[in-house]
Scaffold this motif. Structure first.
Motif, PDB file in Angstrom:
ATOM      1  N   MET A   1       0.858  -1.160   0.000  1.00 27.02           N
ATOM      2  CA  MET A   1       0.000   0.000   0.000  1.00 27.02           C
ATOM      3  C   MET A   1       0.907   1.227   0.000  1.00 27.02           C
ATOM      4  O   MET A   1       1.853   1.298   0.760  1.00 27.02           O
ATOM      5  N   LEU A  13       0.351  -5.739   2.715  1.00 31.81           N
ATOM      6  CA  LEU A  13      -0.603  -6.468   3.548  1.00 31.81           C
ATOM      7  C   LEU A  13      -0.241  -7.942   3.585  1.00 31.81           C
ATOM      8  O   LEU A  13       0.248  -8.496   2.605  1.00 31.81           O
ATOM      9  N   GLN A  17      -5.537 -10.548   4.169  1.00 29.77           N
ATOM     10  CA  GLN A  17      -5.908  -9.313   4.854  1.00 29.77           C
ATOM     11  C   GLN A  17      -6.351  -8.295   3.823  1.00 29.77           C
ATOM     12  O   GLN A  17      -5.981  -8.370   2.658  1.00 29.77           O
ATOM     13  N   CYS A  18      -7.164  -7.353   4.257  1.00 29.77           N
ATOM     14  CA  CYS A  18      -7.564  -6.272   3.358  1.00 29.77           C
ATOM     15  C   CYS A  18      -7.527  -4.953   4.112  1.00 29.77           C
ATOM     16  O   CYS A  18      -7.441  -4.909   5.329  1.00 29.77           O
ATOM     17  N   TRP A  19      -7.599  -3.884   3.358  1.00 33.94           N
ATOM     18  CA  TRP A  19      -7.529  -2.530   3.899  1.00 33.94           C
ATOM     19  C   TRP A  19      -8.874  -1.858   3.619  1.00 33.94           C
ATOM     20  O   TRP A  19      -9.299  -1.757   2.468  1.00 33.94           O
ATOM     21  N   GLN A  21     -11.190   1.523   3.848  1.00 35.38           N
ATOM     22  CA  GLN A  21     -11.012   2.959   4.001  1.00 35.38           C
ATOM     23  C   GLN A  21     -12.262   3.696   3.577  1.00 35.38           C
ATOM     24  O   GLN A  21     -12.836   3.419   2.529  1.00 35.38           O
ATOM     25  N   SER A  35      -9.417   1.376   8.487  1.00 37.37           N
ATOM     26  CA  SER A  35      -8.103   0.757   8.652  1.00 37.37           C
ATOM     27  C   SER A  35      -6.996   1.755   8.973  1.00 37.37           C
ATOM     28  O   SER A  35      -5.952   1.368   9.497  1.00 37.37           O
ATOM     29  N   ARG A  36      -7.217   3.029   8.700  1.00 40.59           N
ATOM     30  CA  ARG A  36      -6.207   4.018   9.083  1.00 40.59           C
ATOM     31  C   ARG A  36      -6.120   4.136  10.596  1.00 40.59           C
ATOM     32  O   ARG A  36      -5.118   4.568  11.133  1.00 40.59           O
ATOM     33  N   GLY A  39      -6.016  -0.586  11.477  1.00 39.60           N
ATOM     34  CA  GLY A  39      -5.128  -1.443  10.705  1.00 39.60           C
ATOM     35  C   GLY A  39      -5.842  -2.405   9.774  1.00 39.60           C
ATOM     36  O   GLY A  39      -7.053  -2.329   9.591  1.00 39.60           O
ATOM     37  N   PRO A  40      -5.088  -3.348   9.188  1.00 36.52           N
ATOM     38  CA  PRO A  40      -5.660  -4.309   8.247  1.00 36.52           C
ATOM     39  C   PRO A  40      -6.720  -5.189   8.911  1.00 36.52           C
ATOM     40  O   PRO A  40      -6.698  -5.410  10.121  1.00 36.52           O
ATOM     41  N   VAL A  41      -7.632  -5.713   8.091  1.00 33.07           N
ATOM     42  CA  VAL A  41      -8.729  -6.557   8.561  1.00 33.07           C
ATOM     43  C   VAL A  41      -8.582  -7.942   7.935  1.00 33.07           C
ATOM     44  O   VAL A  41      -8.353  -8.053   6.726  1.00 33.07           O
TER      45      VAL A  41
END
Length: 96
Positions: A1, A13, A17-19, A21, A35-36, A39-41
């Motif tokens: 990213m 990542l 995992q995903c981001w 936003q 996620s900011r 964090g990642p999910v």
């Protein structure tokens, strides 16, 4: 990213995992709750996806996705979307 903010370090990542936003650029990253902040999910934590976006009573519509995803989503939107109810909820929320 990779961020558009030069102060942010690029990162990769982990697998599965995903981001997430928020797409509203006028909201400060400190209050987004995306996620900011946390964090990642893990992908297995995601239970759905957005198929329709309602910003205002005149700014709304299906989320632009891949052609196959939009074809798959269109019957759901056509049958289950109560647009007037969404507009009423949005108008009440915007008046707060």
């Amino acid at each position: 990213m990779v961020s558009t903010d030069e102060k942010d370090e690029p990162f990769v990542l982990a697998r599965d995992q995903c981001w997430l936003q928020l797409d509203n650029q006028s909201v400060s990253p400190k209050v987004t709750g995306d996620s900011r902040v946390f964090g990642p999910v893990p992908i297995h934590s995601i239970c759905g996806r957005v198929i329709y976006s309602l910003r205002t009573s005149v700014d709304h519509g299906p989320v632009q996705d891949s052609r196959s995803a939009m074809e798959q989503d269109s019957p759901v939107v056509a049958v289950e979307l109560d647009l007037q109810a969404l507009v009423n909820i949005a108008n009440k929320w915007l008046k707060k």
